[in-house]
Design an enzyme around this catalytic site. Structure first.
Site, PDB file in Angstrom:
ATOM      1  N   LYS A 102     -31.137  47.164 -10.958  1.00 44.86           N
ATOM      2  CA  LYS A 102     -30.361  45.949 -11.819  1.00 44.86           C
ATOM      3  C   LYS A 102     -29.871  44.624 -10.441  1.00 44.86           C
ATOM      4  O   LYS A 102     -30.159  45.326  -9.304  1.00 44.86           O
ATOM      5  CB  LYS A 102     -29.263  46.406 -11.743  1.00 44.86           C
ATOM      6  CG  LYS A 102     -28.502  45.015 -13.066  1.00 44.86           C
ATOM      7  CD  LYS A 102     -28.869  45.803 -13.947  1.00 44.86           C
ATOM      8  CE  LYS A 102     -28.871  44.784 -15.281  1.00 44.86           C
ATOM      9  NZ  LYS A 102     -29.137  45.348 -16.606  1.00 44.86           N
TER      10      LYS A 102
HETATM   11  P1  NAD Z   1     -25.591  36.928 -23.346  1.00 41.37           P
HETATM   12  O1  NAD Z   1     -25.152  36.091 -21.947  1.00 41.37           O
HETATM   13  O2  NAD Z   1     -25.947  36.403 -23.885  1.00 41.37           O
HETATM   14  O3  NAD Z   1     -24.068  36.723 -24.623  1.00 41.37           O
HETATM   15  C1  NAD Z   1     -22.720  37.445 -23.982  1.00 41.37           C
HETATM   16  C2  NAD Z   1     -21.981  37.228 -24.878  1.00 41.37           C
HETATM   17  O4  NAD Z   1     -20.569  37.430 -24.553  1.00 41.37           O
HETATM   18  C3  NAD Z   1     -21.542  35.997 -25.904  1.00 41.37           C
HETATM   19  O5  NAD Z   1     -22.155  36.031 -26.464  1.00 41.37           O
HETATM   20  C4  NAD Z   1     -20.139  35.425 -24.703  1.00 41.37           C
HETATM   21  O6  NAD Z   1     -19.899  34.308 -25.147  1.00 41.37           O
HETATM   22  C5  NAD Z   1     -19.311  36.777 -24.945  1.00 41.37           C
HETATM   23  N1  NAD Z   1     -18.030  36.966 -24.355  1.00 41.37           N
HETATM   24  C6  NAD Z   1     -18.561  36.666 -22.412  1.00 41.37           C
HETATM   25  N2  NAD Z   1     -17.220  37.100 -22.639  1.00 41.37           N
HETATM   26  C7  NAD Z   1     -16.025  37.311 -23.441  1.00 41.37           C
HETATM   27  C8  NAD Z   1     -15.363  37.802 -24.222  1.00 41.37           C
HETATM   28  N3  NAD Z   1     -14.425  38.112 -23.061  1.00 41.37           N
HETATM   29  N4  NAD Z   1     -14.586  38.311 -25.131  1.00 41.37           N
HETATM   30  C9  NAD Z   1     -15.720  38.082 -26.110  1.00 41.37           C
HETATM   31  N5  NAD Z   1     -16.357  37.311 -25.874  1.00 41.37           N
HETATM   32  C10 NAD Z   1     -16.840  37.465 -24.697  1.00 41.37           C
HETATM   33  O7  NAD Z   1     -25.453  38.431 -22.686  1.00 41.37           O
HETATM   34  P2  NAD Z   1     -26.563  39.873 -23.754  1.00 41.37           P
HETATM   35  O8  NAD Z   1     -27.540  39.747 -22.613  1.00 41.37           O
HETATM   36  O9  NAD Z   1     -25.722  39.772 -24.759  1.00 41.37           O
HETATM   37  O10 NAD Z   1     -26.046  41.250 -22.349  1.00 41.37           O
HETATM   38  C11 NAD Z   1     -24.199  41.823 -23.147  1.00 41.37           C
HETATM   39  C12 NAD Z   1     -24.128  42.673 -22.519  1.00 41.37           C
HETATM   40  O11 NAD Z   1     -25.202  44.199 -22.807  1.00 41.37           O
HETATM   41  C13 NAD Z   1     -24.036  42.753 -21.389  1.00 41.37           C
HETATM   42  O12 NAD Z   1     -23.172  43.625 -21.104  1.00 41.37           O
HETATM   43  C14 NAD Z   1     -25.421  43.358 -20.555  1.00 41.37           C
HETATM   44  O13 NAD Z   1     -25.399  44.304 -19.425  1.00 41.37           O
HETATM   45  C15 NAD Z   1     -26.164  44.537 -22.236  1.00 41.37           C
HETATM   46  N6  NAD Z   1     -27.293  44.213 -21.744  1.00 41.37           N
HETATM   47  C16 NAD Z   1     -28.331  43.568 -22.129  1.00 41.37           C
HETATM   48  C17 NAD Z   1     -29.342  43.386 -22.412  1.00 41.37           C
HETATM   49  C18 NAD Z   1     -30.288  42.607 -23.286  1.00 41.37           C
HETATM   50  O14 NAD Z   1     -31.526  43.288 -23.495  1.00 41.37           O
HETATM   51  N7  NAD Z   1     -29.753  41.468 -23.006  1.00 41.37           N
HETATM   52  C19 NAD Z   1     -29.650  45.119 -22.389  1.00 41.37           C
HETATM   53  C20 NAD Z   1     -28.929  46.467 -22.145  1.00 41.37           C
HETATM   54  C21 NAD Z   1     -27.512  45.571 -22.088  1.00 41.37           C
END
Ligand code: NAD
Length: 411
Positions: A102
């Site tokens: 990461k």
């Molecule tokens: P992103 O930045 O696209 O979206 C994050 C979302 O969460 C946004 O809508 C934001 O407004 C919202 N958010 C942030 N803080 C918040 C809060 N306190 N309350 C409510 N909503 C809140 O990120 P993502 O890529 O969707 O990733 C989200 C999670 O999933 C992270 O933990 C990331 O590590 C995990 N993840 C992502 C992927 C991927 O392929 N993108 C894969 C595995 C895990």
């Protein structure tokens, strides 16, 4: 307790249940390598600002390290190490030929211009270039990074190497070797996990309701695909707030509202609620898809969902886990539920290595069958050892890792 120590609590539980050799346990509990770098960026106003970045390779036991790069002001070494550890476990649960890695940069990307963001991305790749590559460590998108940023990374790394290097990074634009189906992949995996979980409880999609926290890449696709499955989406949220409509909302339409206004809040027919109210909602499926440490000792007792599917990494603390267990809530852990992203990243890498591309239907079919298989394996392991799905997922991951370590002569 720091995040990495907290993350090791379920690991230790699995080690205890499966009576893993202490030498193997020690190897897994320690990241192989973590690099901290400084990245000087020439800003638009002519000054130079120095940013801090990290790349952690938790394990290369099963193959090259694999994992996203996050741009966020809260990024720190402990967080990056923890996320890399989860990647190792996630890849092992899904049976992918990868270790875990990461990366992250301490930055609020919304405060940078496009040119500054590109300079920062290229500077990061220059700094970590000695330890990355298609056979060493393969980055991907995570919070606040996307296909465009992966394209810059690929371009910079190709320049350093003097050759086209599509396989060194995944989540790229399609024209640069990205895979069809990657964008929706993590949400698709969360949907598959939710579908399998309610099936295991004998609940039909049409009878189910769902609340999704976070409406970014993972949350929006989770909501859309769970909606397509026939489940009623009654609550959604983003960083600006949460919305509720007991009659159900169409997430495709909510996305249009978000594109116009910048938030899900204010969507027609919905009522504003708090984030805490969303987490405590009486729904069949709760999908936390925003960030870490959302379900804690303070709010877990209020959760009414029957199933929690962890789209985000680490949304539930170990204290909360105990409470959710006592309440009989089926928690599908992050290292299983959100493994869809890395699964399709793996497909992208495979397609890059042999320069032959699959149709979206092929990608979806392969992803769904792999994830259904992983879900079943974890579910059956949970039943066999009489443990929850989180401990079971770690048992499955550790089983693969321990076997590989043994044959590599590591213990
Ligand atoms: P992103 O930045 O696209 O979206 C994050 C979302 O969460 C946004 O809508 C934001 O407004 C919202 N958010 C942030 N803080 C918040 C809060 N306190 N309350 C409510 N909503 C809140 O990120 P993502 O890529 O969707 O990733 C989200 C999670 O999933 C992270 O933990 C990331 O590590 C995990 N993840 C992502 C992927 C991927 O392929 N993108 C894969 C595995 C895990």
């Amino acid at each position: 307790m720091n995040l990495f120590e907290m993350a090791k609590i379920p690991l230790n539980k699995a080690i205890e249940v499966m009576k893993l050799d202490p030498s193997a346990a020690d190897i897994i509990a320690t990241p192989e390598r973590t690099l901290e770098v400084s990245i000087p960026v020439r800003m638009d106003d002519g000054t130079t600002k120095v940013f801090t970045g990290y790349r952690s390779q938790h394990s290369t036991i099963m193959g090259p390290a694999k994992g996203g790069v996050r741009y966020h002001p809260g990024v720190n070494m402990d967080e990056v190490k923890t996320l890399a550890f989860w990647m190792t476990c996630k890849c092992a649960v899904a049976g992918l030929p990868y270790g875990g890695g990461k990366g992250g940069i301490v930055v609020d990307p919304s405060k940078l211009s496009e040119r500054e963001l590109e300079g920062l991305t290229r500077g990061f790749i220059d700094r970590i270039a000695p330890i990355i590559g298609e056979k060493m460590d393969i980055p991907a998108p995570d919070m606040n990074t996307n296909a465009k940023i992966m394209g810059w990374m690929m371009d910079e790394f190709s320049k350093i190497k003097g050759q086209f290097e599509p396989g060194f990074v995944t989540g790229k634009p399609i024209c640069l070797g990205g895979s069809l189906g990657r964008n929706a992949a993590t949400g698709r995996g969360v949907m598959v996990a939710a579908g399998e979980a309610i099936k295991a409880l004998g609940i039909k999609p049409k009878q189910a309701t769902c609340a999704v926290q976070g409406f970014g890449n993972v949350g929006s696709w989770t909501a859309k695909l769970i909606h397509d499955m026939g489940v009623k989406i009654v609550a959604l949220s983003d960083i600006n707030g949460a919305i509720h409509n007991p009659k159900g909302m169409n997430p495709y339409d909510v996305e249009k509202h978000l594109q116009k206004t910048g938030s899900v809040v204010g969507y027609k027919g919905s009522k504003p609620i708090s984030n805490e109210e969303l987490l405590a909602m009486d729904v069949t499926i709760l999908a936390p898809c925003a960030m870490e440490l959302q379900l804690t000792k303070a709010n877990a007792a209020k959760v009414q969902a029957k199933v929690i599917v962890e789209g985000a990494n680490g949304p539930t603390t170990p204290d909360a886990d105990k409470i959710l267990d006592k309440k009989g809530i089926l928690v599908v852990p992050d290292i299983l539920a959100n493994g869809g992203g890395v699964t399709v990243s793996y497909f992208e890498w495979v397609q890059n290595l042999y320069r032959y591309f699959w149709t979206e239907e092929e990608v979806i079919e392969k992803q769904e069958s792999l994830m259904i298989y992983a879900f079943k394996k974890v579910y059956d392991t949970a039943k066999e050892h009489k443990v929850n799905m989180r401990t079971a997922a770690y048992i499955v991951a550790l089983g693969h890792l321990a076997e590989a370590m043994k044959y590599r002569g590591m213990y």
